[in-house]
Every structure is written in C-alpha cells, then in structure tokens.
Write an enzyme that holds these catalytic residues in place. Structure first.
Site, short mmCIF file in Angstrom:
data_model
loop_
_atom_site.label_atom_id
_atom_site.label_comp_id
_atom_site.label_asym_id
_atom_site.label_seq_id
_atom_site.Cartn_x
_atom_site.Cartn_y
_atom_site.Cartn_z
N GLY A 69 0.78 -1.24 0.00
CA GLY A 69 0.00 0.00 0.00
C GLY A 69 0.81 1.28 0.00
N SER B 262 2.49 8.51 1.23
CA SER B 262 1.78 7.36 1.81
C SER B 262 2.36 6.98 3.18
CB SER B 262 1.92 6.13 0.90
OG SER B 262 1.30 6.36 -0.34
N GLN C 77 -1.18 -1.87 -6.05
CA GLN C 77 -2.43 -2.42 -6.57
C GLN C 77 -2.48 -2.52 -8.09
OE1 GLN C 77 -7.24 -1.81 -6.28
NE2 GLN C 77 -5.96 -0.12 -5.70
N ASP D 202 -3.41 -6.95 -6.21
CA ASP D 202 -4.66 -6.42 -5.66
C ASP D 202 -4.94 -7.26 -4.43
OD1 ASP D 202 -7.33 -6.03 -4.96
OD2 ASP D 202 -7.96 -5.67 -7.02
N TYR E 30 -17.13 10.02 7.79
CA TYR E 30 -16.28 8.84 7.69
C TYR E 30 -17.14 7.59 7.41
CZ TYR E 30 -11.54 7.10 8.19
OH TYR E 30 -10.30 6.59 7.95
N LYS F 12 -12.97 0.28 9.81
CA LYS F 12 -11.83 0.38 10.74
C LYS F 12 -12.12 -0.37 12.05
CE LYS F 12 -8.90 2.74 8.26
NZ LYS F 12 -7.84 1.96 7.56
N THR G 200 -2.71 12.50 2.65
CA THR G 200 -2.33 11.48 1.68
C THR G 200 -3.42 11.38 0.61
OG1 THR G 200 -3.50 9.74 2.86
CG2 THR G 200 -1.21 10.11 3.51
P1 NAP Z 1 -2.52 6.15 0.37
O1 NAP Z 1 -1.19 6.71 0.17
O2 NAP Z 1 -3.58 6.48 -0.63
O3 NAP Z 1 -2.40 4.58 0.57
C1 NAP Z 1 -3.52 3.71 0.47
C2 NAP Z 1 -3.08 2.55 -0.37
O4 NAP Z 1 -4.08 1.51 -0.37
C3 NAP Z 1 -2.83 2.93 -1.84
O5 NAP Z 1 -1.56 2.49 -2.23
C4 NAP Z 1 -3.93 2.16 -2.55
O6 NAP Z 1 -3.64 1.82 -3.88
C5 NAP Z 1 -3.99 0.94 -1.67
N1 NAP Z 1 -5.13 0.09 -1.99
C6 NAP Z 1 -6.45 0.41 -2.06
N2 NAP Z 1 -7.15 -0.66 -2.45
C7 NAP Z 1 -6.27 -1.69 -2.63
C8 NAP Z 1 -6.38 -3.03 -3.02
N3 NAP Z 1 -7.55 -3.60 -3.34
N4 NAP Z 1 -5.23 -3.78 -3.11
C9 NAP Z 1 -4.04 -3.25 -2.83
N5 NAP Z 1 -3.86 -1.98 -2.45
C10 NAP Z 1 -4.97 -1.20 -2.35
O7 NAP Z 1 -3.16 6.67 1.76
P2 NAP Z 1 -2.69 6.46 3.28
O8 NAP Z 1 -3.36 7.55 4.02
O9 NAP Z 1 -1.22 6.29 3.37
O10 NAP Z 1 -3.44 5.12 3.67
C11 NAP Z 1 -2.78 4.00 4.25
C12 NAP Z 1 -3.60 3.47 5.42
O11 NAP Z 1 -3.58 4.44 6.47
C13 NAP Z 1 -5.08 3.23 5.09
O12 NAP Z 1 -5.53 2.07 5.75
C14 NAP Z 1 -5.74 4.45 5.71
O13 NAP Z 1 -7.11 4.25 6.01
C15 NAP Z 1 -4.90 4.59 6.95
N6 NAP Z 1 -5.00 5.86 7.67
C16 NAP Z 1 -4.81 7.03 7.02
C17 NAP Z 1 -4.93 8.23 7.72
C18 NAP Z 1 -4.77 9.55 7.00
O14 NAP Z 1 -5.24 10.57 7.52
N7 NAP Z 1 -4.11 9.58 5.85
C19 NAP Z 1 -5.23 8.23 9.09
C20 NAP Z 1 -5.42 7.01 9.72
C21 NAP Z 1 -5.30 5.82 9.02
P3 NAP Z 1 -4.35 2.71 -5.04
O15 NAP Z 1 -3.75 4.08 -4.95
O16 NAP Z 1 -4.05 1.97 -6.30
O17 NAP Z 1 -5.83 2.72 -4.73
#
Ligand code: NAP
Length: 260
Positions: free
Chosen positions: A15, A21, A42, A66, A157, A164, A195
């Site tokens: 991811g 990220s 993905q 994926d 959300y 979550k 992000t």
């Molecule tokens: P991000 O950079 O967009 O990372 C999310 C990743 O999930 C992307 O690489 C995305 O790929 C991948 N993904 C989605 N569907 C997928 C699938 N079916 N198979 C494989 N990969 C898949 O955003 P991020 O904020 O770093 O998110 C990472 C985690 O942190 C998530 O669980 C998010 O909910 C959590 N989180 C984020 C925050 C925040 O404020 N940013 C706060 C708390 C928790 P694609 O780009 O190809 O879709």
C-alpha cells in the site's frame, strides 16, 4: 539514541502509492534500519512512482497485487518466498471506500459500498495474514493502519468507520491465533495526514485543522512519527505487545473538547 539493526530481517509493505503514503513513511524507517523490503502495489498505474522511490535502495523488490484477489496474493507470497525465503514483518497500509459512501448519510450506505469498504479495508488483513503465515518466523510482526472513527463518530467517515472497527477487531482475533507461533499483530491508529486516501474523505481539510487544534500537542502527528511507531511495534522493541491499537495522533483522541 537507540540504534536498531534489522539487516537480518525481511519485510513486505503493501500500500505505497507515493512519497506521502503512510506505508512509505514506515518503509523508510525499515530501510534505514537495514531491513530487506518487498513492496506490493495495486495497479500498474502506481508502478513508476514506486520505482522512483525505490531507486538506489538495495535489497528491495516490487510486485503488483490487488489485495482482494486470492490469485494475486498467492503470487505475491510465492515471490516473497523466492526473494527472502521467509518473512519477519508485514505492513498492511491499505484502505478504500467509494467516495459516494462518504458523501451521503450513513443510513443510505448500499450493500455494495459496505462490502467494498469492509472487504478492501478489513478483510484483506485476514487474507494477507493467512497467506503470510507459513513464511513468518517466530518474532514476526504484522501491523495495519486504523483511525479513531472506529470508536467515535467522525462526520462523513461513515462506512469507513465501520471498516476500521472491523480491522481492529480482526487484529485482536489474529493476534490471539498467531501468538502461539510467536507472531504479533497490532494496529496503529494515526491522526489525519495529507495522503491520497485522505483526499477522498469529504471535508478532510477542515477535519485536519480541527484535529490539530484539539490535540494536546497543538498539532497533528506526522507520517514520520507513524514510521517511528511502526518500527517500534514491528521490531523487538515492541516484543511484549500484541492485539493492541496504539495511537499516534498528538493525543487528539483523548479530548472531548478544548476550551479557548
Ligand atoms: P494512500 O497513500 O492512498 O495509501 C492507500 C493505499 O491503499 C494505496 O496504495 C492504494 O492503492 C492501496 N489500496 C487500495 N485498495 C487496494 C487493493 N484492493 N489492493 C491493494 N492496495 C490497495 O493513503 P494512506 O493515508 O497512506 O493510507 C494508508 C492506510 O492508512 C489506510 O488504511 C488508511 O485508512 C490509513 N489511515 C490514514 C490516515 C490519514 O489521515 N491519511 C489516518 C489514519 C489511518 P491505489 O492508490 O491503487 O488505490
């Protein structure tokens, strides 16, 4: 200064979309500690970005997967076995819910959006843990990323809060079953960070500013701070911790309100 040498360890990070990220913030800490790291992305769209990030980093490889596809996961973990022979650390940094499900009322969540959000954001932790099980050595550790909307209502959300909550519950069940093999499973609950995934949450900018104001530290936590907590939880520093949700949000979740 505690220095951590992970040069005999192997990790898989799932991811990483770009340099913002949270998965990349975690991978940077692992790479700095000398860990060997494989990455999965993905779709082919993300490959060039990841290639750029990994340029110059030795002992890394990348593969498309994926996380909702059993075939992709079988191929990914076969690759991990071929590259490393085993795994020590697994990072699940994956989340997705259709934007429409976060724009409207939670009451109007469709079965399809519910299934997508829970399948991608929560069930994938279970399936990757199952695929990794045979490769994980004792002392192994799995982490995923959650958000406090699992515990309290965060406007908009919606179904992602439910996903979550499922991720956190799945963490406890996995921890209870994998502990006998010496494998730990934990969640990091991160505060809001800018992000790509965050951008799909309606009103994220306002939420980001309000969380910073409410937090005891008067700011939001940073991706680098998520990375440091991940290093702690993955490595032997966190050896007694499993089944937990550990917060890195500058304390925002302890507050009900802040007076001016
Ligand atoms: P991000 O950079 O967009 O990372 C999310 C990743 O999930 C992307 O690489 C995305 O790929 C991948 N993904 C989605 N569907 C997928 C699938 N079916 N198979 C494989 N990969 C898949 O955003 P991020 O904020 O770093 O998110 C990472 C985690 O942190 C998530 O669980 C998010 O909910 C959590 N989180 C984020 C925050 C925040 O404020 N940013 C706060 C708390 C928790 P694609 O780009 O190809 O879709």
């Amino acid at each position: 200064m505690i220095s951590i040498d992970l040069s005999d360890k192997a990790a898989l990070v799932m991811g990483v979309a770009n340099a913002r990220s949270l998965g990349w913030a975690i991978a940077q800490q692992l790479l700095e500690a000398g860990c060997k790291v494989g990455f999965s992305y993905q779709g082919e769209r993300l490959k060039p970005e990841l290639e750029k990030l990994l340029a110059g980093h030795e002992h890394t490889w990348m593969a498309q997967a994926d996380a909702t596809s059993e075939d992709d996961l079988s191929a990914l973990f076969a690759r991990a076995k071929a590259e490393f022979g085993h795994l020590d650390y697994l990072v699940h940094s994956i989340g997705y819910a259709p934007r429409e499900a976060m724009e409207g009322r939670f009451l109007d969540t469709t079965p399809a959006d519910w299934n997508t959000a829970l399948s991608v954001s929560a069930y994938t932790l279970v399936s990757i843990a199952r695929h990794a099980e045979a490769l994980l050595r004792p002392g192994g550790s799995i982490i995923s990323l959650t958000y406090h909307a699992s515990q309290q209502v965060v406007p908009k959300y919606n179904v992602m809060g439910v996903a979550k909550a499922a991720l956190e519950a799945a963490t406890r069940y996995l921890a209870s079953e994998m502990g006998a093999a010496g494998v730990r499973v934990n969640c990091i609950s991160a505060g809001p960070m800018r992000t790509i995934a965050a951008r799909s949450i309606p009103g994220f900018g306002e939420m980001y500013d309000k969380a910073a104001k409410a937090a005891p530290l008067g700011r939001n936590a940073t991706p680098a701070e998520v990375g440091k907590l991940a290093l702690f939880l993955l490595s032997d520093l966190g050896s007694g911790i499993t089944g937990e949700v550990v917060y890195v949000d500058a304390g925002a979740h302890i507050m009900t309100m802040k007076l001016d």
